[in-house]
Enzyme design. Structure first.
Site, mmCIF file in Angstrom:
data_model
loop_
_atom_site.group_PDB
_atom_site.id
_atom_site.type_symbol
_atom_site.label_atom_id
_atom_site.label_comp_id
_atom_site.label_asym_id
_atom_site.label_seq_id
_atom_site.Cartn_x
_atom_site.Cartn_y
_atom_site.Cartn_z
ATOM 1 N N ALA A 14 -26.672 47.964 -6.029
ATOM 2 C CA ALA A 14 -27.934 47.767 -5.207
ATOM 3 C C ALA A 14 -29.295 47.691 -5.215
ATOM 4 C CB ALA A 14 -27.199 48.886 -3.562
ATOM 5 N N VAL A 64 -19.253 52.199 -11.450
ATOM 6 C CA VAL A 64 -18.490 52.710 -10.113
ATOM 7 C C VAL A 64 -17.116 52.239 -10.795
ATOM 8 C CG1 VAL A 64 -19.961 52.558 -8.104
ATOM 9 C CG2 VAL A 64 -18.859 50.503 -9.351
ATOM 10 N N TYR A 156 -13.410 36.028 -14.719
ATOM 11 C CA TYR A 156 -14.660 35.604 -13.681
ATOM 12 C C TYR A 156 -13.405 35.727 -11.500
ATOM 13 C CZ TYR A 156 -18.007 35.359 -9.934
ATOM 14 O OH TYR A 156 -19.533 36.194 -9.049
ATOM 15 N N ALA A 158 -10.356 35.294 -11.596
ATOM 16 C CA ALA A 158 -9.282 36.020 -12.208
ATOM 17 C C ALA A 158 -9.189 37.229 -11.531
ATOM 18 C CB ALA A 158 -8.550 36.120 -13.004
ATOM 19 N N LYS A 160 -12.570 37.850 -9.457
ATOM 20 C CA LYS A 160 -12.996 37.314 -7.673
ATOM 21 C C LYS A 160 -11.352 37.304 -6.661
ATOM 22 C CE LYS A 160 -16.889 38.582 -7.870
ATOM 23 N NZ LYS A 160 -17.733 39.946 -6.865
#
Length: 250
Positions: A14, A64, A156, A158, A160
């Site tokens: 963010a 993360v 990318y 794959a 998503k």
């Protein structure tokens, strides 16, 4: 009062772009917001901007894709706000590398940045949501997840696409707890990630091919996310919602 007054939201990635816009939108609706990013400067910039109208915002700088960082983020959130109601899995990475040039390390980096992060964060917030019998998980996928990436590589696309499968499966598992899980599938959005990947000329060329002849704005994605985080979307789960100016119609 905003439609998210009293709710606590975590937004990953963010510090800028869509993630920052989403954090702002949730805060404007009254939510307490945790701004996650790996870049401390950008995370704090988002926090500072939000504090001008909503003091219920903190940052958490962490990766993360790392289970320890994710768990510390959850503990950080609960120690400040007591519980977790909304998770927006926005963090992601994009590389335009052609398949034959993708190294194993780059494949893992891109897929983990988009998929593993979504898995780890979703798993980590569910105990709090299940206890409260209310929750919203919103995963930022992409038009690439339903078709082929416009500017990203095979890793990318794959990653998503896998996010959409994970969204459906988790939605089915947790619906009985009052938790909804949905995916947002943006097309080409005017973000720092896009600007750093393609030239202005190529952006204009792509926009000319869209039925709505422009790139999307981060604020438009953010408004959709805020709706999905609210009680107004309580009967929507397991969905993948397109926001792409008509570039992909299925």
């Amino acid at each position: 009062m905003g439609k998210l007054e009293g709710k606590v939201a975590i937004v990953t990635g963010a510090g800028q772009g869509m993630g920052s816009a989403i954090a702002h939108s949730l805060a404007q609706q009254g939510a307490s917001v945790v701004v996650n990013d790996m870049n401390e400067a950008t995370a704090e910039a988002t926090v500072s901007d939000i504090k001008s109208y909503n003091p219920k915002v903190i940052s958490y700088v962490g990766n993360v894709t790392d289970i320890c960082d994710v768990q510390q983020m959850i503990e950080h959130t609960e120690s400040h706000f007591g519980h977790i109601d909304v998770l927006v899995n926005n963090a992601g990475v994009l590389r335009p590398t052609p398949l034959l040039q993708i190294s194993e390390e780059e494949w893992d980096y891109v897929v983990e940045g988009n998929l593993k992060s979504t898995f780890l964060c979703s798993k980590a917030v569910l105990p709090s949501m299940q206890q409260n019998r209310w929750g919203r998980i919103i995963n930022i996928s992409s038009s690439a997840g339903k078709n082929v990436s416009t500017i990203g590589g095979a890793h990318y696309t794959a990653g998503k696409a896998a996010v959409l499968g994970l969204t459906r499966h988790v939605a089915k598992e947790v619906a009985e707890y009052g938790i909804t899980v949905n995916a947002v599938c943006p097309g080409l959005i005017e973000t720092e990630m896009v600007r750093s990947t393609i030239s202005d000329e190529r952006k204009h060329e792509y926009a000319d091919m869209f039925p709505v002849k422009r790139l999307g704005q981060p604020s438009e994605v953010a408004d959709l996310v805020s709706f999905l985080a609210s009680d107004q979307a309580s009967y929507i789960t397991g969905a993948s919602i397109d926001i792409n100016g008509g570039d992909l119609m299925i």
